[in-house]
Design a protein around this motif. Structure first.
Motif, PDB file in Angstrom:
ATOM      1  N   ALA A 117     -21.036   0.181  56.170  1.00  0.00           N
ATOM      2  CA  ALA A 117     -20.386  -0.261  54.933  1.00  0.00           C
ATOM      3  C   ALA A 117     -20.596   0.825  53.885  1.00  0.00           C
ATOM      4  CB  ALA A 117     -20.945  -1.597  54.465  1.00  0.00           C
ATOM      5  N   PRO A 118     -19.849   1.937  53.979  1.00  0.00           N
ATOM      6  CA  PRO A 118     -20.126   3.088  53.110  1.00  0.00           C
ATOM      7  C   PRO A 118     -19.879   2.842  51.638  1.00  0.00           C
ATOM      8  CG  PRO A 118     -18.103   3.414  54.370  1.00  0.00           C
ATOM      9  CD  PRO A 118     -18.770   2.191  54.939  1.00  0.00           C
ATOM     10  N   ASN A 119     -19.119   1.813  51.294  1.00  0.00           N
ATOM     11  CA  ASN A 119     -18.840   1.524  49.890  1.00  0.00           C
ATOM     12  C   ASN A 119     -19.766   0.457  49.312  1.00  0.00           C
ATOM     13  OD1 ASN A 119     -16.656   3.366  49.731  1.00  0.00           O
ATOM     14  ND2 ASN A 119     -15.317   1.859  50.726  1.00  0.00           N
ATOM     15  N   HIS A 120     -20.726   0.002  50.114  1.00  0.00           N
ATOM     16  CA  HIS A 120     -21.635  -1.030  49.628  1.00  0.00           C
ATOM     17  C   HIS A 120     -22.693  -0.407  48.725  1.00  0.00           C
ATOM     18  CE1 HIS A 120     -24.358  -4.446  49.547  1.00  0.00           C
ATOM     19  NE2 HIS A 120     -23.397  -5.167  50.090  1.00  0.00           N
ATOM     20  N   PRO A 121     -23.103  -1.090  47.647  1.00  0.00           N
ATOM     21  CA  PRO A 121     -24.130  -0.540  46.754  1.00  0.00           C
ATOM     22  C   PRO A 121     -25.442  -0.210  47.465  1.00  0.00           C
ATOM     23  CG  PRO A 121     -23.053  -2.418  45.718  1.00  0.00           C
ATOM     24  CD  PRO A 121     -22.548  -2.369  47.124  1.00  0.00           C
ATOM     25  N   ILE A 122     -25.775  -0.934  48.524  1.00  0.00           N
ATOM     26  CA  ILE A 122     -27.053  -0.687  49.202  1.00  0.00           C
ATOM     27  C   ILE A 122     -27.038   0.633  49.972  1.00  0.00           C
ATOM     28  CG2 ILE A 122     -28.634  -1.566  50.982  1.00  0.00           C
ATOM     29  CD1 ILE A 122     -27.941  -4.374  50.110  1.00  0.00           C
ATOM     30  N   SER A 123     -25.870   1.103  50.384  1.00  0.00           N
ATOM     31  CA  SER A 123     -25.792   2.357  51.140  1.00  0.00           C
ATOM     32  C   SER A 123     -25.486   3.569  50.259  1.00  0.00           C
ATOM     33  CB  SER A 123     -24.737   2.243  52.244  1.00  0.00           C
ATOM     34  OG  SER A 123     -23.443   2.033  51.697  1.00  0.00           O
ATOM     35  N   GLU A 124     -25.419   3.376  48.962  1.00  0.00           N
ATOM     36  CA  GLU A 124     -25.077   4.471  48.051  1.00  0.00           C
ATOM     37  C   GLU A 124     -26.123   5.586  48.110  1.00  0.00           C
ATOM     38  OE1 GLU A 124     -24.175   5.257  43.290  1.00  0.00           O
ATOM     39  OE2 GLU A 124     -24.546   3.226  44.034  1.00  0.00           O
ATOM     40  N   GLY A 125     -25.668   6.807  48.306  1.00  0.00           N
ATOM     41  CA  GLY A 125     -26.554   7.957  48.312  1.00  0.00           C
ATOM     42  C   GLY A 125     -27.416   8.091  49.548  1.00  0.00           C
ATOM     43  N   VAL A 126     -27.093   7.329  50.599  1.00  0.00           N
ATOM     44  CA  VAL A 126     -27.897   7.321  51.824  1.00  0.00           C
ATOM     45  C   VAL A 126     -27.181   8.142  52.888  1.00  0.00           C
ATOM     46  CG1 VAL A 126     -28.841   5.866  53.647  1.00  0.00           C
ATOM     47  CG2 VAL A 126     -28.892   5.073  51.282  1.00  0.00           C
ATOM     48  N   PRO A 127     -27.861   9.083  53.563  1.00  0.00           N
ATOM     49  CA  PRO A 127     -27.194   9.856  54.613  1.00  0.00           C
ATOM     50  C   PRO A 127     -26.828   8.977  55.799  1.00  0.00           C
ATOM     51  CG  PRO A 127     -29.563  10.279  54.638  1.00  0.00           C
ATOM     52  CD  PRO A 127     -29.284   9.453  53.412  1.00  0.00           C
ATOM     53  N   ASN A 128     -25.827   9.409  56.539  1.00  0.00           N
ATOM     54  CA  ASN A 128     -25.376   8.650  57.706  1.00  0.00           C
ATOM     55  C   ASN A 128     -25.411   9.556  58.937  1.00  0.00           C
ATOM     56  OD1 ASN A 128     -24.328   6.580  59.220  1.00  0.00           O
ATOM     57  ND2 ASN A 128     -22.208   6.925  58.611  1.00  0.00           N
ATOM     58  N   PRO A 129     -26.399   9.369  59.834  1.00  0.00           N
ATOM     59  CA  PRO A 129     -27.386   8.287  59.802  1.00  0.00           C
ATOM     60  C   PRO A 129     -28.671   8.690  59.091  1.00  0.00           C
ATOM     61  CG  PRO A 129     -27.589   9.462  61.869  1.00  0.00           C
ATOM     62  CD  PRO A 129     -26.471  10.131  61.101  1.00  0.00           C
ATOM     63  N   ILE A 130     -29.480   7.679  58.772  1.00  0.00           N
ATOM     64  CA  ILE A 130     -30.881   7.916  58.435  1.00  0.00           C
ATOM     65  C   ILE A 130     -31.610   8.157  59.753  1.00  0.00           C
ATOM     66  CG2 ILE A 130     -32.990   6.924  57.467  1.00  0.00           C
ATOM     67  CD1 ILE A 130     -31.194   5.104  55.769  1.00  0.00           C
ATOM     68  N   VAL A 146     -35.383   5.686  53.352  1.00  0.00           N
ATOM     69  CA  VAL A 146     -35.754   4.275  53.409  1.00  0.00           C
ATOM     70  C   VAL A 146     -36.087   3.776  52.008  1.00  0.00           C
ATOM     71  CG1 VAL A 146     -37.481   2.630  54.276  1.00  0.00           C
ATOM     72  CG2 VAL A 146     -36.501   4.350  55.814  1.00  0.00           C
ATOM     73  N   GLN A 147     -36.804   4.589  51.245  1.00  0.00           N
ATOM     74  CA  GLN A 147     -37.100   4.219  49.860  1.00  0.00           C
ATOM     75  C   GLN A 147     -35.815   4.028  49.062  1.00  0.00           C
ATOM     76  OE1 GLN A 147     -39.594   7.485  48.646  1.00  0.00           O
ATOM     77  NE2 GLN A 147     -41.422   6.655  49.638  1.00  0.00           N
ATOM     78  N   ARG A 148     -34.830   4.890  49.279  1.00  0.00           N
ATOM     79  CA  ARG A 148     -33.556   4.764  48.580  1.00  0.00           C
ATOM     80  C   ARG A 148     -32.859   3.461  48.938  1.00  0.00           C
ATOM     81  NH1 ARG A 148     -31.498   5.956  44.181  1.00  0.00           N
ATOM     82  NH2 ARG A 148     -32.260   8.110  44.404  1.00  0.00           N
ATOM     83  N   VAL A 149     -32.878   3.082  50.215  1.00  0.00           N
ATOM     84  CA  VAL A 149     -32.263   1.818  50.622  1.00  0.00           C
ATOM     85  C   VAL A 149     -32.928   0.652  49.903  1.00  0.00           C
ATOM     86  CG1 VAL A 149     -31.968   0.204  52.549  1.00  0.00           C
ATOM     87  CG2 VAL A 149     -31.450   2.627  52.872  1.00  0.00           C
ATOM     88  N   LEU A 150     -34.254   0.644  49.860  1.00  0.00           N
ATOM     89  CA  LEU A 150     -34.956  -0.469  49.215  1.00  0.00           C
ATOM     90  C   LEU A 150     -34.632  -0.556  47.737  1.00  0.00           C
ATOM     91  CD1 LEU A 150     -38.495  -0.347  50.899  1.00  0.00           C
ATOM     92  CD2 LEU A 150     -36.481  -1.676  51.562  1.00  0.00           C
ATOM     93  N   VAL A 151     -34.579   0.572  47.057  1.00  0.00           N
ATOM     94  CA  VAL A 151     -34.269   0.552  45.625  1.00  0.00           C
ATOM     95  C   VAL A 151     -32.822   0.114  45.396  1.00  0.00           C
ATOM     96  CG1 VAL A 151     -33.938   2.058  43.619  1.00  0.00           C
ATOM     97  CG2 VAL A 151     -36.053   2.170  44.935  1.00  0.00           C
ATOM     98  N   ASN A 152     -31.909   0.612  46.213  1.00  0.00           N
ATOM     99  CA  ASN A 152     -30.520   0.150  46.104  1.00  0.00           C
ATOM    100  C   ASN A 152     -30.430  -1.357  46.295  1.00  0.00           C
ATOM    101  OD1 ASN A 152     -29.631   2.777  45.734  1.00  0.00           O
ATOM    102  ND2 ASN A 152     -28.781   2.994  47.791  1.00  0.00           N
ATOM    103  N   ALA A 153     -31.190  -1.858  47.276  1.00  0.00           N
ATOM    104  CA  ALA A 153     -31.155  -3.291  47.573  1.00  0.00           C
ATOM    105  C   ALA A 153     -31.769  -4.114  46.449  1.00  0.00           C
ATOM    106  CB  ALA A 153     -31.873  -3.576  48.892  1.00  0.00           C
ATOM    107  N   ILE A 154     -32.821  -3.591  45.829  1.00  0.00           N
ATOM    108  CA  ILE A 154     -33.418  -4.292  44.680  1.00  0.00           C
ATOM    109  C   ILE A 154     -32.388  -4.423  43.567  1.00  0.00           C
ATOM    110  CG2 ILE A 154     -35.106  -4.045  42.820  1.00  0.00           C
ATOM    111  CD1 ILE A 154     -36.983  -2.751  44.944  1.00  0.00           C
ATOM    112  N   ARG A 155     -31.698  -3.341  43.279  1.00  0.00           N
ATOM    113  CA  ARG A 155     -30.680  -3.393  42.223  1.00  0.00           C
ATOM    114  C   ARG A 155     -29.567  -4.376  42.589  1.00  0.00           C
ATOM    115  NH1 ARG A 155     -31.278   2.868  41.698  1.00  0.00           N
ATOM    116  NH2 ARG A 155     -32.528   3.046  39.799  1.00  0.00           N
ATOM    117  N   TRP A 156     -29.149  -4.350  43.856  1.00  0.00           N
ATOM    118  CA  TRP A 156     -28.072  -5.245  44.300  1.00  0.00           C
ATOM    119  C   TRP A 156     -28.487  -6.711  44.226  1.00  0.00           C
ATOM    120  CZ3 TRP A 156     -28.395  -8.458  48.614  1.00  0.00           C
ATOM    121  CH2 TRP A 156     -27.205  -9.102  48.974  1.00  0.00           C
ATOM    122  N   ALA A 157     -29.743  -6.996  44.588  1.00  0.00           N
ATOM    123  CA  ALA A 157     -30.216  -8.381  44.652  1.00  0.00           C
ATOM    124  C   ALA A 157     -30.658  -8.920  43.304  1.00  0.00           C
ATOM    125  CB  ALA A 157     -31.383  -8.494  45.640  1.00  0.00           C
TER     126      ALA A 157
END
Length: 241
Positions: free
Chosen positions: A131-144, A207-218
């Motif tokens: 889901a490349p347009n999802h806020p949780i994946s923003e700025g995250v390389p593909n793949p991690i 991984v830290q970036r994913v968690l911070v993105n998810a905190i903001r999203w949630a």
């Protein structure tokens, strides 16, 4: 708030956790969050704390709760699970991490066993963004790329996710829905599987970036409830984001 049951910090595991997490799992997660969200107020709590550190007064100040558990799911008091459950329904964000898939709170919210396949053989994990347009994946390389990690594989007994953000593949050929979202009541939930205690996964910057993105999203500020016009009827369980 970062909640960690705290068992491995005392009893260890297959590796010496203190070598890569000198402040514990909760300390590593907190450090990653504070590095990327310097203005955030981050607290920690553990199973051994009075009321598991999740009193009503504490939860009044929690916007997003991160939950890491592994060995002591059964020791979490049902009354505390109910307290957290009600907070999620009221709008608190919840991030469930790694083996927290078997936590009482996650199974309560999912209504399924949340069972999965697993093998701990220090395998490489590739976390693919679907889901490349999802806020949780923003700025995250593909793949991690995670050099060593416990394998989690399908079939993962969870309800169909609201959104599938990440899928992981492993050296043994297995795949796993490693990043999924749900909404329960007014609360947003994100499950993210990388993070076994035997490997320094929470030191990984992506991984830290994913968690911070998810905190903001949630965060509840991201999905306020719309009020209906005067005289309108609200269906049971109605909410909007």
């Amino acid at each position: 708030m970062v909640w960690n049951e705290g068992w491995h910090e005392v009893h260890g595991g297959a590796t010496n956790l203190a070598d890569y997490y000198p402040g514990g799992i909760h300390g590593a997660i907190t450090a990653g969050v504070q590095k990327l969200m310097p203005d955030a107020v981050v607290r920690t709590a553990a199973l051994a704390d009075p009321e598991h550190g999740l009193t009503d007064e504490v939860l009044d100040d929690v916007d997003v709760l991160l939950w890491w558990g592994h060995r002591q799911h059964a020791d979490v008091d049902d009354a505390i699970v109910e307290r957290v459950h009600q907070r999620v329904l009221a709008g608190m964000g919840l991030l469930v991490l790694h083996s927290g898939h078997h936590s009482k709170i996650f199974k309560r919210l999912m209504g399924t066993t949340c069972n999965l396949q697993w093998r701990n053989a220090a395998e490489r994990e590739l976390v693919w963004t679907v889901a490349p347009n999802h806020p949780i994946s923003e700025g995250v390389p593909n793949p991690i790329v995670i050099p060593q990690q416990e394998m989690y594989g399908e079939q993962f007994d969870i309800p169909v996710p609201d959104e599938l953000v990440f899928i992981s593949s492993f050296a043994g050929g297995e795949v796993f829905r490693s990043g999924v979202t749900y909404t329960r009541g007014r609360g947003r939930i994100f499950y993210f599987s990388p993070g076994d205690q035997d490997y320094p996964v929470y030191n990984h910057p992506d991984v830290q970036r994913v968690l911070v993105n998810a905190i903001r999203w949630a965060h509840p500020a991201q999905h306020t409830v719309r009020e209906l016009p005067a005289g309108s009827k609200r269906e049971p369980g109605w909410f909007a984001s």
